[in-house]
Every structure is written in structure tokens, then in C-alpha cells.
Scaffold this motif. Structure first.
Motif, short mmCIF file in Angstrom:
data_model
loop_
_atom_site.label_atom_id
_atom_site.label_comp_id
_atom_site.label_asym_id
_atom_site.label_seq_id
_atom_site.Cartn_x
_atom_site.Cartn_y
_atom_site.Cartn_z
N ALA A 19 0.83 -1.21 0.00
CA ALA A 19 0.00 0.00 0.00
C ALA A 19 0.86 1.26 0.00
CB ALA A 19 -0.93 -0.01 1.22
N SER A 20 1.93 1.25 0.79
CA SER A 20 2.81 2.43 0.83
C SER A 20 3.49 2.65 -0.51
CB SER A 20 3.87 2.27 1.94
OG SER A 20 4.76 1.21 1.65
N VAL A 21 3.89 1.55 -1.16
CA VAL A 21 4.53 1.64 -2.48
C VAL A 21 3.53 2.11 -3.54
CG1 VAL A 21 5.44 0.21 -4.35
CG2 VAL A 21 6.37 -0.01 -2.06
N MET A 70 10.22 21.58 -9.61
CA MET A 70 10.71 20.62 -8.62
C MET A 70 10.60 21.12 -7.18
SD MET A 70 11.46 17.82 -10.04
CE MET A 70 12.22 17.12 -8.59
N LYS A 71 10.39 22.40 -7.00
CA LYS A 71 10.33 22.94 -5.65
C LYS A 71 9.23 22.27 -4.83
CE LYS A 71 9.79 27.27 -3.07
NZ LYS A 71 9.63 28.74 -3.16
N ARG A 72 8.05 22.16 -5.42
CA ARG A 72 6.92 21.59 -4.71
C ARG A 72 7.18 20.14 -4.33
NH1 ARG A 72 2.13 22.96 -2.22
NH2 ARG A 72 2.21 24.77 -3.57
N ILE A 73 7.67 19.35 -5.27
CA ILE A 73 7.86 17.92 -5.00
C ILE A 73 9.01 17.70 -4.01
CG2 ILE A 73 9.48 17.48 -6.91
CD1 ILE A 73 8.09 14.85 -7.36
N THR A 74 10.01 18.56 -4.04
CA THR A 74 11.13 18.42 -3.11
C THR A 74 10.69 18.70 -1.68
OG1 THR A 74 12.73 19.07 -4.81
CG2 THR A 74 13.43 19.26 -2.52
N ILE A 75 9.94 19.77 -1.50
CA ILE A 75 9.45 20.12 -0.16
C ILE A 75 8.57 19.00 0.37
CG2 ILE A 75 7.95 21.70 1.12
CD1 ILE A 75 8.94 23.92 -0.75
N ARG A 76 7.71 18.47 -0.49
CA ARG A 76 6.80 17.39 -0.09
C ARG A 76 7.58 16.14 0.31
NH1 ARG A 76 6.60 12.84 -3.18
NH2 ARG A 76 6.08 14.01 -5.05
N THR A 77 8.58 15.77 -0.48
CA THR A 77 9.34 14.55 -0.20
C THR A 77 10.14 14.68 1.09
OG1 THR A 77 9.53 14.11 -2.57
CG2 THR A 77 11.07 12.97 -1.12
N GLN A 119 9.85 12.42 4.53
CA GLN A 119 10.99 11.77 5.17
C GLN A 119 11.14 12.20 6.62
OE1 GLN A 119 13.95 13.03 2.35
NE2 GLN A 119 13.84 11.13 1.17
N ALA A 120 10.92 13.49 6.87
CA ALA A 120 11.01 13.99 8.24
C ALA A 120 9.91 13.37 9.12
CB ALA A 120 10.87 15.51 8.24
N PHE A 121 8.70 13.25 8.56
CA PHE A 121 7.60 12.62 9.28
C PHE A 121 7.94 11.18 9.62
CE2 PHE A 121 3.96 9.76 8.99
CZ PHE A 121 3.12 10.27 9.98
N PHE A 122 8.45 10.45 8.62
CA PHE A 122 8.80 9.04 8.80
C PHE A 122 9.83 8.89 9.91
CE2 PHE A 122 11.71 5.54 7.55
CZ PHE A 122 10.84 4.48 7.74
N ILE A 151 1.24 6.27 5.72
CA ILE A 151 0.54 7.48 6.19
C ILE A 151 1.17 8.73 5.58
CG2 ILE A 151 -0.01 8.89 8.21
CD1 ILE A 151 -0.07 6.28 9.84
N GLY A 152 2.49 8.80 5.59
CA GLY A 152 3.17 9.96 5.02
C GLY A 152 2.91 10.10 3.54
N ASN A 153 2.96 8.99 2.81
CA ASN A 153 2.70 9.04 1.36
C ASN A 153 1.26 9.41 1.05
OD1 ASN A 153 5.33 8.36 0.66
ND2 ASN A 153 4.91 6.18 0.53
N ALA A 154 0.33 8.93 1.88
CA ALA A 154 -1.09 9.24 1.66
C ALA A 154 -1.36 10.73 1.84
CB ALA A 154 -1.96 8.42 2.62
N VAL A 155 -0.79 11.30 2.89
CA VAL A 155 -0.95 12.75 3.11
C VAL A 155 -0.33 13.53 1.96
CG1 VAL A 155 -0.28 14.68 4.59
CG2 VAL A 155 -1.03 12.52 5.62
N ALA A 156 0.85 13.11 1.52
CA ALA A 156 1.53 13.79 0.41
C ALA A 156 0.72 13.69 -0.87
CB ALA A 156 2.92 13.19 0.20
#
Length: 425
Positions: A126-128, A145-152, A156-159, A182-187
Motif C-alpha cells: 500500500a505504501s509503495v 521541482m520545488k513543490r515535489i522536493t518540499i513534499r518529499t 521523510q522527516a515525518f517518517f 501514512i506519510g505518502n497518503a498525506v503527500a
């Protein structure tokens, strides 16, 4: 207009580097903590699940990160065309996710040792799958790329924070894929909201055959990525099947391979940034200088680490991983070869007009890996150490093939250097 394009290129390059190095940073933080809490047995279970799901991730992605990124980039000024590409890719991923889930459930119920950890495999899948639906291809194609970098980085920080807060016993190993999910779902929710509201890109009807065309056009990229990834995850998968995922040997290998993989990835930004420069300028002398700068200290570092591999693994990952030093010692030459493998790839072969050999070498290496693993299996000499030797041989195959191609066509190499000399004078 030209300055604007340069500024966009610079900004996206910076964020790509931030995206890459943030991964190194968070990995170095979490891996030692996970290995100490989970130990080789449970860390091996998680590593096996991740390796198994890598196959499904490749199927769901199906090379769209390359093909769709290029299509988006070509049609970025046409919002309707971008919306069609976006819709087709997301529909295709949905279809491939459904098929993958059916296959996974069937495998888990058919193999008893996988059935015992069914929750782990479902959470990891599910996470994948959720991560695969993040529209990276769209942001890359639009060069935002700014948006995707901040999100990623936020994911990682959440994880990291959740792992430190809640992972306290080995029996909680399923927390690793759970917090990632959970982190990927929020993202994903935030990304879809941004795509719809800010970028004004929505799902649109597709004409008959467009979805099939999208999948077919991406298939060459899919097979190329399969070949490039197969030996990275097949080792862990084979070990899990031979020893069971919870075996100490699997955990030892996963920990060693994770360190080697992190070290290898550290060299990829050099090759990525050199590639467009080399295609345009064909400055092979710069390539030589970089190799002379990198290789001597890297080789010395690998030799020193090889001597103290066992105490290093005990210090970095915990006392339970002391014996993993013997595995790391065999894999260390792969790190030493990596700059040569990367820089003799597209940065060298593309300016020489021989880019096809970069992909061909990877595919040959994958074949060597599969043949080697099969021989170990059928001859009954399959161990974690013989597996490492096969991996070392397959990686050396890439370097040998690329080196031979460059040497065979060195007249092109010399001609390009001569042109540089003439232009400078």
C-alpha cells in the motif's frame, strides 16, 4: 526569456540535489536506529518485504517517470495535452495497481512463510502503491521541482520522527511500512489538491486507444528500468526464499546492501550533472580529472573500511550486526567501481554517439546476475557470501563492457579532445 530558462534550470537543479541528499541524510539516521531496535531477524523481514514490493513498484510505475516526463515537457504549453497525458498515466497506474494487488494476495496465500506476515506485505504494498500515484512525472516535466522536493523532504522527516517516537520493540516492525504509508497518503492528497487547484490540471475523457498507446509507448522504458533494478532487489528476494525472510542472514545482507546502495547513490548526482554538459561540450579531459580526483581516496577508503568492516558494522548498526562485516567486505569493490561505471556510462558514451551501449551493459549485467543466482541454486552452493561474489561479478561486467566499448572506439574519444584543443587555440 533566456535568463528565465537558466534561472528555472538552476532552481530545479538545486532542488534535485536537495531531494537526493535529503535521502542520504534521513537514511543514515533511521537505518542504525531500526537495526538496533529490530535486530537482524525483524530487519530482514522488513528488507525482504521492501525488496519484493520493488518489483510491484516497477510494474505500477511502468517507466512513466521517463516517458511521461518527456511527453509533459514537450507539451507543457498545451494545458489540454498535459491533462490527457496526466489522466492516461494515472488510469494506467490504477489498472496496474489492481493487477499487482491480485498477484500479491495470490502469492501470499500460496506461500506459507509469506502468509504469516500478510499484514506486513499488504502495508508495504500500500505504501509503495500510494507513492507510485504521486505525480512526480508531472512536476518534472513542468520543471517545478520545488513543490515535489518540499513534499518529499516533509515525508521523510515525518517518517523519521514517527519511527523514533513509536518503534520501541522488534514486534512493532510493521510500523515501518505503516508510517511510510501514512506519510505518502498525506503527500498524495496535498499533491492532487495542488495539481487540481493551482496547476488547473484535471482528469479529462480519453479517446479510444489513447490509454493503450500510452502504456505501449512507455514499455521500452519499463524494460530498461527492470534490467537496471533486477540485481539490486533480486538478491534479497532470493535470500528470503532460501532462508525465510526472518533469517539472520537476510538481515545481515539487507543492512550491508543498504550501506553499499547509499554509497553508490552518492555518486549519481555527479553523473547526472555531467551528462548534459558532456553532450554539449564533449570535454573528456574534465572527465579524466574528475576520475583522478575521486578514485584514489575512494579506493583507499574502501581498503581501510574493508580491514575494519566487522567493528564498523557493530559500531554503526549495533553489536548484533558484527558478522555483517564479512558481507560488507565482499561488496566494497562495488563502491570503488561505481564512479567508473557511472561516468563511463551516459556522460562518456552519449558524446561518443554510443549511448545504446550504456543500456546494453546494464541488461547484460542483469542476465549475468540471474544466471549466477541460478547456478548457485542448482549446484547447492547458495550462501549469502557466494551471492555477494555473484553480485560483484555482475557489477564488474558493466564496467568491463563499458570500458571495452570506450577503448574500442578511443579514436572518437581522441578526435573530440583534438577538436577542443583546436577551439581553445
Amino acid at each position: 526569456m533566456k535568463d528565465t530558462k537558466k534561472q528555472r534550470l538552476l532552481q530545479n537543479t538545486i532542488f534535485l540535489y536537495l531531494l537526493t541528499f535529503s535521502g542520504y541524510f534521513f537514511s543514515l539516521i533511521t537505518v542504525p536506529y531500526q537495526t538496533r531496535i529490530l535486530g537482524p531477524e525483524f530487519y530482514g523481514k522488513v528488507g525482504f518485504a521492501v525488496a519484493m514490493m520493488t518489483y510491484f513498484r516497477l510494474i505500477i510505475d511502468f517507466g512513466f517517470i521517463l516517458s511521461a516526463t518527456a511527453d509533459i515537457s514537450k507539451h507543457r504549453e498545451n494545458k489540454q495535452a498535459v491533462a490527457k497525458i496526466y489522466t492516461a498515466v494515472m488510469y494506467a497506474k490504477g489498472l496496474l495497481t489492481g493487477l499487482s494487488l491480485v498477484v500479491l494476495v495470490g502469492i501470499c496465500y500460496a506461500i506459507p512463510m509469506l502468509r504469516q506476515d500478510f499484514l506486513l506485505y499488504i502495508l508495504t504494498f500500500a505504501s509503495v502503491a500510494v507513492s507510485a500515484f504521486l505525480p512526480d512525472f508531472l512536476y518534472r516535466g513542468l520543471e517545478t521541482m520545488k513543490r515535489i522536493t518540499i513534499r518529499t523532504v516533509a515525508i521523510q522527516a515525518f517518517f523519521v520522527s514517527m519511527i523514533f517516537l513509536f518503534l520501541k520493540t522488534p514486534q512493532q516492525y510493521y510500523f515501518v511500512p505503516l508510517f511510510t504509508l501514512i506519510g505518502n497518503a498525506v503527500a498524495l492528497i496535498l499533491a492532487q489538491r495542488h495539481v487540481s487547484r493551482s496547476l488547473k490540471i484535471k482528469f479529462v475523457p480519453l479517446e479510444k486507444g489513447y490509454l493503450k498507446h500510452t502504456i505501449r509507448e512507455s514499455s521500452p522504458f519499463f524494460f530498461s528500468r527492470i534490467a537496471a533494478t533486477v540485481y539490486q532487489v533480486t538478491n534479497t528476494f532470493f535470500l528470503g526464499l532460501m532462508y525465510t525472510p526472518g533469517n539472520v542472514n537476510v538481515g545481515m545482507y539487507v543492512a550491508s546492501d543498504r550501506l553499499v546502495g547509499t554509497a553508490k547513490t552518492a555518486f549519481s548526482p555527479i553523473a547526472d550533472s555531467l551528462y548534459p554538459y558532456m553532450v554539449k561540450n564533449r570535454d573528456f579531459r574534465l572527465l579524466k580529472k574528475i576520475l583522478w580526483l575521486i578514485m584514489p581516496p575512494l579506493i583507499i577508503g574502501c581498503i581501510v573500511l574493508g580491514i575494519y568492516a566487522n567493528p564498523f558494522m557493530a559500531w554503526f548498526l549495533g553489536p548484533a550486526f558484527y558478522d555483517a562485516g564479512s558481507i560488507l567486505r565482499i561488496l566494497l569493490p562495488i563502491i570503488a567501481m561505481t564512479p567508473l561505471v557511472y561516468l563511463l556510462g551516459f556522460p562518456t558514451l552519449s558524446p561518443m554517439g554510443l549511448a545504446r551501449h550504456a543500456n546494453r551493459s546494464t541488461m547484460i549485467s542483469a542476465v549475468v546476475q540471474i544466471i549466477g543466482l541460478s547456478l548457485l541454486f542448482f549446484t547447492g552452493i547458495f550462501t549469502v557470501h557466494t551471492l555477494c561474489y555473484v553480485t560483484l561479478v555482475s557489477q564488474f561486467t558493466v564496467l568491463l563492457y563499458r570500458g571495452l566499448i570506450v577503448w574500442k572506439n578511443r579514436h572518437i574519444f581522441a578526435t573530440k579532445e583534438l577538436k577542443i584543443d583546436v577551439s581553445e587555440t
